[in-house]
Design a protein around this motif. Structure first.
Motif, mmCIF file in Angstrom:
data_model
loop_
_atom_site.group_PDB
_atom_site.id
_atom_site.type_symbol
_atom_site.label_atom_id
_atom_site.label_comp_id
_atom_site.label_asym_id
_atom_site.label_seq_id
_atom_site.Cartn_x
_atom_site.Cartn_y
_atom_site.Cartn_z
ATOM 1 N N PHE A 95 -2.914 -6.119 -1.227
ATOM 2 C CA PHE A 95 -3.640 -4.905 -1.584
ATOM 3 C C PHE A 95 -2.859 -3.624 -1.291
ATOM 4 C CE2 PHE A 95 -6.764 -1.513 -0.769
ATOM 5 C CZ PHE A 95 -7.431 -1.525 -1.991
ATOM 6 N N PRO A 96 -2.184 -3.487 -0.149
ATOM 7 C CA PRO A 96 -1.478 -2.214 0.121
ATOM 8 C C PRO A 96 -0.201 -2.027 -0.696
ATOM 9 C CG PRO A 96 -1.884 -3.489 2.140
ATOM 10 C CD PRO A 96 -2.086 -4.398 0.999
ATOM 11 N N ILE A 97 0.421 -3.103 -1.161
ATOM 12 C CA ILE A 97 1.744 -2.991 -1.772
ATOM 13 C C ILE A 97 1.731 -2.169 -3.059
ATOM 14 C CG2 ILE A 97 3.604 -4.334 -2.856
ATOM 15 C CD1 ILE A 97 3.239 -6.400 -0.670
ATOM 16 N N PRO A 98 0.791 -2.353 -3.991
ATOM 17 C CA PRO A 98 0.782 -1.465 -5.166
ATOM 18 C C PRO A 98 0.597 0.008 -4.811
ATOM 19 C CG PRO A 98 -0.584 -3.389 -5.557
ATOM 20 C CD PRO A 98 -0.213 -3.419 -4.118
ATOM 21 N N ILE A 99 -0.174 0.282 -3.763
ATOM 22 C CA ILE A 99 -0.356 1.671 -3.318
ATOM 23 C C ILE A 99 0.964 2.232 -2.808
ATOM 24 C CG2 ILE A 99 -1.624 3.168 -1.726
ATOM 25 C CD1 ILE A 99 -3.857 1.103 -1.703
ATOM 26 N N GLY A 181 3.690 -4.565 -9.220
ATOM 27 C CA GLY A 181 4.174 -3.444 -10.022
ATOM 28 C C GLY A 181 3.178 -3.015 -11.086
ATOM 29 N N TYR A 182 2.575 -3.991 -11.739
ATOM 30 C CA TYR A 182 1.594 -3.665 -12.778
ATOM 31 C C TYR A 182 0.327 -3.071 -12.166
ATOM 32 C CZ TYR A 182 -1.050 -4.153 -17.113
ATOM 33 O OH TYR A 182 -1.793 -3.908 -18.237
ATOM 34 N N SER A 183 -0.072 -3.578 -11.002
ATOM 35 C CA SER A 183 -1.268 -3.049 -10.336
ATOM 36 C C SER A 183 -1.071 -1.618 -9.862
ATOM 37 C CB SER A 183 -1.640 -3.938 -9.136
ATOM 38 O OG SER A 183 -1.908 -5.257 -9.550
ATOM 39 N N ALA A 184 0.181 -1.212 -9.670
ATOM 40 C CA ALA A 184 0.457 0.147 -9.208
ATOM 41 C C ALA A 184 0.182 1.189 -10.288
ATOM 42 C CB ALA A 184 1.916 0.259 -8.753
ATOM 43 N N ILE A 185 0.047 0.753 -11.542
ATOM 44 C CA ILE A 185 -0.157 1.699 -12.641
ATOM 45 C C ILE A 185 -1.410 2.532 -12.424
ATOM 46 C CG2 ILE A 185 -0.662 1.891 -15.104
ATOM 47 C CD1 ILE A 185 1.112 -0.508 -15.575
ATOM 48 N N ILE A 186 -2.485 1.889 -11.992
ATOM 49 C CA ILE A 186 -3.755 2.606 -11.840
ATOM 50 C C ILE A 186 -3.640 3.678 -10.758
ATOM 51 C CG2 ILE A 186 -4.703 0.924 -10.190
ATOM 52 C CD1 ILE A 186 -7.431 1.414 -11.476
ATOM 53 N N TYR A 187 -2.871 3.396 -9.703
ATOM 54 C CA TYR A 187 -2.689 4.390 -8.635
ATOM 55 C C TYR A 187 -1.770 5.527 -9.096
ATOM 56 C CZ TYR A 187 -4.682 0.632 -5.850
ATOM 57 O OH TYR A 187 -5.493 -0.359 -5.361
ATOM 58 N N MET A 188 -0.783 5.204 -9.906
ATOM 59 C CA MET A 188 0.080 6.255 -10.435
ATOM 60 C C MET A 188 -0.705 7.175 -11.369
ATOM 61 S SD MET A 188 3.714 4.301 -11.047
ATOM 62 C CE MET A 188 4.500 5.882 -11.345
ATOM 63 N N ALA A 189 -1.630 6.587 -12.122
ATOM 64 C CA ALA A 189 -2.476 7.413 -12.978
ATOM 65 C C ALA A 189 -3.366 8.324 -12.142
ATOM 66 C CB ALA A 189 -3.335 6.522 -13.876
ATOM 67 N N ALA A 190 -3.877 7.791 -11.019
ATOM 68 C CA ALA A 190 -4.703 8.619 -10.129
ATOM 69 C C ALA A 190 -3.877 9.731 -9.500
ATOM 70 C CB ALA A 190 -5.341 7.747 -9.050
ATOM 71 N N HIS A 215 -1.978 13.967 3.468
ATOM 72 C CA HIS A 215 -3.048 14.951 3.312
ATOM 73 C C HIS A 215 -3.383 15.297 1.861
ATOM 74 C CE1 HIS A 215 -3.189 15.681 7.623
ATOM 75 N NE2 HIS A 215 -1.876 15.812 7.632
ATOM 76 N N VAL A 216 -2.516 14.903 0.908
ATOM 77 C CA VAL A 216 -2.777 15.218 -0.497
ATOM 78 C C VAL A 216 -2.899 13.948 -1.330
ATOM 79 C CG1 VAL A 216 -1.958 16.419 -2.561
ATOM 80 C CG2 VAL A 216 -1.597 17.432 -0.294
ATOM 81 N N ASP A 217 -1.871 13.101 -1.261
ATOM 82 C CA ASP A 217 -1.846 11.919 -2.117
ATOM 83 C C ASP A 217 -2.948 10.917 -1.768
ATOM 84 O OD1 ASP A 217 0.265 12.939 -3.481
ATOM 85 O OD2 ASP A 217 1.798 11.810 -2.403
ATOM 86 N N ALA A 222 -8.093 8.159 -3.018
ATOM 87 C CA ALA A 222 -9.069 7.407 -2.217
ATOM 88 C C ALA A 222 -10.194 6.807 -3.062
ATOM 89 C CB ALA A 222 -9.639 8.289 -1.112
ATOM 90 N N PRO A 223 -10.817 7.560 -4.005
ATOM 91 C CA PRO A 223 -11.879 6.939 -4.821
ATOM 92 C C PRO A 223 -11.385 5.736 -5.621
ATOM 93 C CG PRO A 223 -11.956 9.326 -5.016
ATOM 94 C CD PRO A 223 -10.683 9.004 -4.298
ATOM 95 N N THR A 224 -10.179 5.823 -6.163
ATOM 96 C CA THR A 224 -9.614 4.698 -6.923
ATOM 97 C C THR A 224 -9.352 3.512 -6.009
ATOM 98 O OG1 THR A 224 -8.553 6.261 -8.432
ATOM 99 C CG2 THR A 224 -7.733 4.005 -8.442
#
Length: 307
Positions: A95-99, A181-190, A215-217, A222-224
């Motif tokens: 779970f943490p790796i895509p983030i 890598g593919y799961s990271a897409i949703i976090y990059m979009a956020a 403090h920003v990213d 967080a909601p995603t």
């Protein structure tokens, strides 16, 4: 005009104004109704002594007999333990790796390097599970696999695919390699949706990169993160069948046999459809309970949830 009549008038007005959008919804709704909701009625097989001659609705009732058969079987608790341990291992490790990947790529300013890393990390997602398992079998083969040479260099000659203790690690980390890598897409979009003025303010305040991430990213995504976490926990018991089944062999069966593979063997190979449906229904109910529980806790703690 009463409140009910006003609401009815508003609905009609919205229908006339946005009829194109409602028209587009017909096919997706029909898909879910036909292929997702109507088949749920067949779960009644779990409470019947199903036979092909009488059919689903003509077969005699059995009540909770098949559930009792499953839990009376000593194998049942091993299956539940194996499924939970494999799922929780995959969740905690993966779970943490895509983030982390998304946060790291968000800091990269060299476009060529960023695109190269994105391509390298996304590409494994498009490799089929069968091909990934074939690669693992070749890599860990004690005769021709390069891992045999690596282990031999350290004085070990162990076949990891035949080791029950190593099965979970092989399954989880190969899955992380394939999907992170593919799961990271949703976090990059956020991250792309975060207000740039927040970065500007952090820069003016003298924030370092780590402080900006903290403090920003992280607050921005967080909601995603919460939504993805709820969905992940809600499918803890629904771990994929294909990879576990393909990696199975008689030597690692004590840890590789999970509910999904057991259901396949009981239902399709042994033709005990009622018992297989009962096990699958139990699995789905546990997932539903976990989903509701995690969503409730998340809404109370963070204020974010699926609904």
């Amino acid at each position: 005009m009463t409140l009910r009549e006003r609401r009815r008038t508003t609905r009609r007005r919205n229908l006339r104004r946005h009829w194109q959008l409602y028209l587009l919804l017909i096919l997706p709704v029909a898909y879910f109704v036909i292929f997702q909701y109507i088949p749920m009625a067949n779960n009644v097989i779990a409470f019947k002594d199903y036979n092909v001659v009488d059919g689903i609705w003509g077969s005699p009732w059995a009540g909770f007999e098949h559930f009792e058969r499953f839990f009376a079987n000593p194998v049942a608790w091993d299956l539940i333990r194996n499924t939970l341990m494999l799922s929780l291992y995959g969740f905690l490790a993966g779970f943490p790796i895509p983030i982390i990947i998304a946060l790291a790529l968000n800091e990269v300013r060299v476009k060529f390097f960023k695109r190269t890393v994105q391509m390298v990390t996304y590409a494994p997602h498009f490799i089929s599970t069968v091909i990934v398992v074939s690669m693992l079998i070749l890599i860990f083969s004690p005769r021709i696999g390069f891992m045999a040479d690596v282990l031999g260099f350290f004085g070990m000659s162990e076949n990891l695919l035949a080791n029950p203790d190593a099965f979970r690690s092989v399954y989880v980390w190969s899955d992380i390699w394939q999907t992170a890598g593919y799961s990271a897409i949703i976090y990059m979009a956020a991250l792309a949706g975060i207000d740039p003025s927040l970065y500007e303010a952090a820069r003016l305040d003298g924030a370092s990169r780590l402080q900006k991430i903290r403090h920003v990213d992280l607050p921005g995504i967080a909601p995603t993160v919460v939504v993805v976490m709820i969905l992940s926990v809600g499918s803890v018991m629904a771990i994929g069948f294909e990879k576990a089944f393909l990696l199975q062999n008689p030597l690692n069966l004590s840890t590789s046999e999970i509910i999904a593979t057991y259901t396949y063997k009981i239902g399709l190979l042994n033709a005990d459809f009622s018992l297989a449906t009962a096990v699958g229904l139990f699995n789905s109910v546990i997932n539903l309970i976990l989903l509701l529980a995690v969503n409730t806790v998340s809404k109370r703690v963070t204020g974010n949830g699926l609904w």
